[in-house]
Design a protein around this motif. Sequence first.
Motif, PDB file in Angstrom:
ATOM      1  N   UNK A 124      10.225  16.335 -29.120  1.00 44.53           N
ATOM      2  CA  UNK A 124      11.119  16.550 -29.797  1.00 44.53           C
ATOM      3  C   UNK A 124      12.045  17.782 -29.073  1.00 44.53           C
ATOM      4  N   UNK A 125      11.431  18.000 -27.717  1.00 41.00           N
ATOM      5  CA  UNK A 125      11.932  19.037 -27.034  1.00 41.00           C
ATOM      6  C   UNK A 125      11.667  20.369 -27.415  1.00 41.00           C
ATOM      7  N   UNK A 126      10.859  20.641 -28.364  1.00 39.02           N
ATOM      8  CA  UNK A 126      10.859  21.978 -28.824  1.00 39.02           C
ATOM      9  C   UNK A 126       9.613  22.633 -28.137  1.00 39.02           C
ATOM     10  N   UNK A 127       9.790  24.141 -27.951  1.00 41.09           N
ATOM     11  CA  UNK A 127       8.679  24.923 -27.178  1.00 41.09           C
ATOM     12  C   UNK A 127       7.169  24.806 -27.870  1.00 41.09           C
ATOM     13  N   UNK A 128       6.202  24.706 -27.115  1.00 43.59           N
ATOM     14  CA  UNK A 128       5.027  24.545 -27.558  1.00 43.59           C
ATOM     15  C   UNK A 128       4.467  26.036 -28.048  1.00 43.59           C
ATOM     16  N   UNK A 129       4.233  26.203 -29.466  1.00 43.62           N
ATOM     17  CA  UNK A 129       3.665  27.589 -29.845  1.00 43.62           C
ATOM     18  C   UNK A 129       2.642  28.109 -29.205  1.00 43.62           C
ATOM     19  N   UNK A 130       2.579  29.368 -29.109  1.00 42.47           N
ATOM     20  CA  UNK A 130       1.964  30.027 -27.928  1.00 42.47           C
ATOM     21  C   UNK A 130       0.509  29.879 -28.440  1.00 42.47           C
ATOM     22  N   UNK A 131       0.094  29.850 -29.910  1.00 45.53           N
ATOM     23  CA  UNK A 131      -1.153  29.854 -30.483  1.00 45.53           C
ATOM     24  C   UNK A 131      -1.805  28.460 -30.084  1.00 45.53           C
ATOM     25  N   UNK A 132      -0.936  27.226 -30.132  1.00 38.90           N
ATOM     26  CA  UNK A 132      -1.368  25.867 -29.672  1.00 38.90           C
ATOM     27  C   UNK A 132      -1.486  26.127 -28.250  1.00 38.90           C
ATOM     28  N   UNK A 133      -0.901  26.417 -27.340  1.00 41.04           N
ATOM     29  CA  UNK A 133      -1.080  26.573 -25.993  1.00 41.04           C
ATOM     30  C   UNK A 133      -2.328  27.263 -25.436  1.00 41.04           C
ATOM     31  N   UNK A 134      -2.776  28.397 -26.459  1.00 36.36           N
ATOM     32  CA  UNK A 134      -4.019  29.148 -26.176  1.00 36.36           C
ATOM     33  C   UNK A 134      -5.215  28.305 -26.660  1.00 36.36           C
ATOM     34  N   UNK A 135      -5.060  27.507 -27.659  1.00 35.68           N
ATOM     35  CA  UNK A 135      -6.084  26.755 -27.891  1.00 35.68           C
ATOM     36  C   UNK A 135      -6.503  25.626 -27.033  1.00 35.68           C
ATOM     37  N   UNK A 136      -5.377  25.111 -26.327  1.00 35.75           N
ATOM     38  CA  UNK A 136      -5.558  24.127 -25.404  1.00 35.75           C
ATOM     39  C   UNK A 136      -6.033  24.615 -24.181  1.00 35.75           C
ATOM     40  N   UNK A 137      -5.589  26.013 -23.888  1.00 36.53           N
ATOM     41  CA  UNK A 137      -6.098  26.602 -22.600  1.00 36.53           C
ATOM     42  C   UNK A 137      -7.642  26.621 -22.775  1.00 36.53           C
ATOM     43  N   UNK A 138      -8.173  27.416 -24.084  1.00 36.67           N
ATOM     44  CA  UNK A 138      -9.516  27.641 -23.971  1.00 36.67           C
ATOM     45  C   UNK A 138     -10.367  26.374 -24.227  1.00 36.67           C
ATOM     46  N   UNK A 139      -9.795  25.453 -25.055  1.00 33.92           N
ATOM     47  CA  UNK A 139     -10.668  24.006 -24.800  1.00 33.92           C
ATOM     48  C   UNK A 139     -10.726  23.464 -23.469  1.00 33.92           C
ATOM     49  N   UNK A 140      -9.528  23.402 -22.646  1.00 31.06           N
ATOM     50  CA  UNK A 140      -9.864  23.143 -21.227  1.00 31.06           C
ATOM     51  C   UNK A 140     -10.768  23.707 -20.502  1.00 31.06           C
ATOM     52  N   UNK A 141     -10.815  24.968 -20.886  1.00 33.49           N
ATOM     53  CA  UNK A 141     -11.620  26.095 -19.977  1.00 33.49           C
ATOM     54  C   UNK A 141     -12.983  25.836 -20.332  1.00 33.49           C
ATOM     55  N   UNK A 142     -13.411  25.492 -21.455  1.00 37.02           N
ATOM     56  CA  UNK A 142     -14.908  25.199 -21.612  1.00 37.02           C
ATOM     57  C   UNK A 142     -15.390  23.939 -20.669  1.00 37.02           C
ATOM     58  N   UNK A 143     -14.312  22.898 -20.638  1.00 32.45           N
ATOM     59  CA  UNK A 143     -14.796  21.905 -20.026  1.00 32.45           C
ATOM     60  C   UNK A 143     -14.865  21.996 -18.517  1.00 32.45           C
ATOM     61  N   UNK A 144     -13.831  22.758 -17.946  1.00 34.05           N
ATOM     62  CA  UNK A 144     -13.649  23.158 -16.433  1.00 34.05           C
ATOM     63  C   UNK A 144     -14.956  23.890 -16.196  1.00 34.05           C
ATOM     64  N   UNK A 145     -15.611  24.898 -17.052  1.00 34.73           N
ATOM     65  CA  UNK A 145     -16.702  25.768 -16.904  1.00 34.73           C
ATOM     66  C   UNK A 145     -17.959  24.788 -16.666  1.00 34.73           C
TER      67      UNK A 145
END
Length: 347
Positions: free
Chosen positions: A17-38
């Motif tokens: 929808x061309x809307x900005x991704x909420x910071x809270x959602x972006x932070x959740x994704x970052x944390x989830x990705x980070x655990x995999x990268x670790x």
Amino acid sequence: MSNLTELYAKRQVFLDYGAPVPDSLASEIKDAEGSIFVAVNNTFANIAPTELNVDELNGNIVVAIEYVDGKLSRIGSTSTSQDVFTGLNMNVLSIANEDEDVDDDNDGSGITRSKSIPFSVTFSGGKVFRYNKAQWTLIDSLKYMGLEQASHFTGEMFKGFPLVGKRQRITPDGQKWQKEIDGWWIYINMSNSRKIRCIEGVAKMLNIPVKIELLEPAENPVLPIEKPKGKNATFSLNGSLPMKKNRSVLEAVKLFLKEIPTATFDEVLSQFPKHLQGSYGVVRSLADVKERSLRNKTENDRWFLDPSEILTAADGVQFVVSTEWGDNYPQFQKHVADAFGWTLKEV
């Protein structure tokens, strides 16, 4: 679906929808990705050679391994003098002594550490942060650059936790790894050299000019005892109106709380250690003073006890400042100059 797959799906709705991704959602994704990268980093840490016989090459050797759809695709290597990890905003596992990379100036853990060498951080606008406890220099520098912006920095990771994030690291031994500031968990339990790398990395990511200088402390300094000009001698804190010696100490502690509103009482004690005053200490909890006053009729005369003078730390502990200052006062003057960069001069 996995948790990360669900998070990606939620993000895609906003993107569609061309809307900005909420910071809270972006932070959740970052944390989830980070655990995999670790987990990925730990896998290669267990099989990668700890040394390479490449003395003929100049610079640092960087090896890149690419997986496409989970299958090995390409391997490449090169030598460079640049910090590739920070430049690519990668999730990084520091191999050398990561478990021992603890805070030089942290206390109470029973671990013997080398003496901390404090440092100052100067920003282009002239703002300077310098404290004798380096974690505050790190915290205030990150706050100045913006904690939300700093949360995107992944150039340094700590057992899977970012420098600034929304998750708290809790271990069975009760070790304090982070400090909560404005709703963010800032990783503080690291060496001062790593704190400096983190500040430099965040500043580089945000394109913020910064200058960092080590402040070599003098060993066993001999402090000159300057006698005041008389009973009416007054002192100015950072150019303030003249004050009596004891009042200037009270204002200095107030200024510390103003600059570091998240400081607990124990942290106030660490910044204003007892030996600066001598007999009774620079500060003492109000509860302790009240208890001592039951045994000593003159106890209340030693502290600023007017309701407007009683201070409260971030953990809710009320405390008071000593009114008794004699020949130790020059030591206090030198302390606030060395630790905070303040001026406390006789006028």
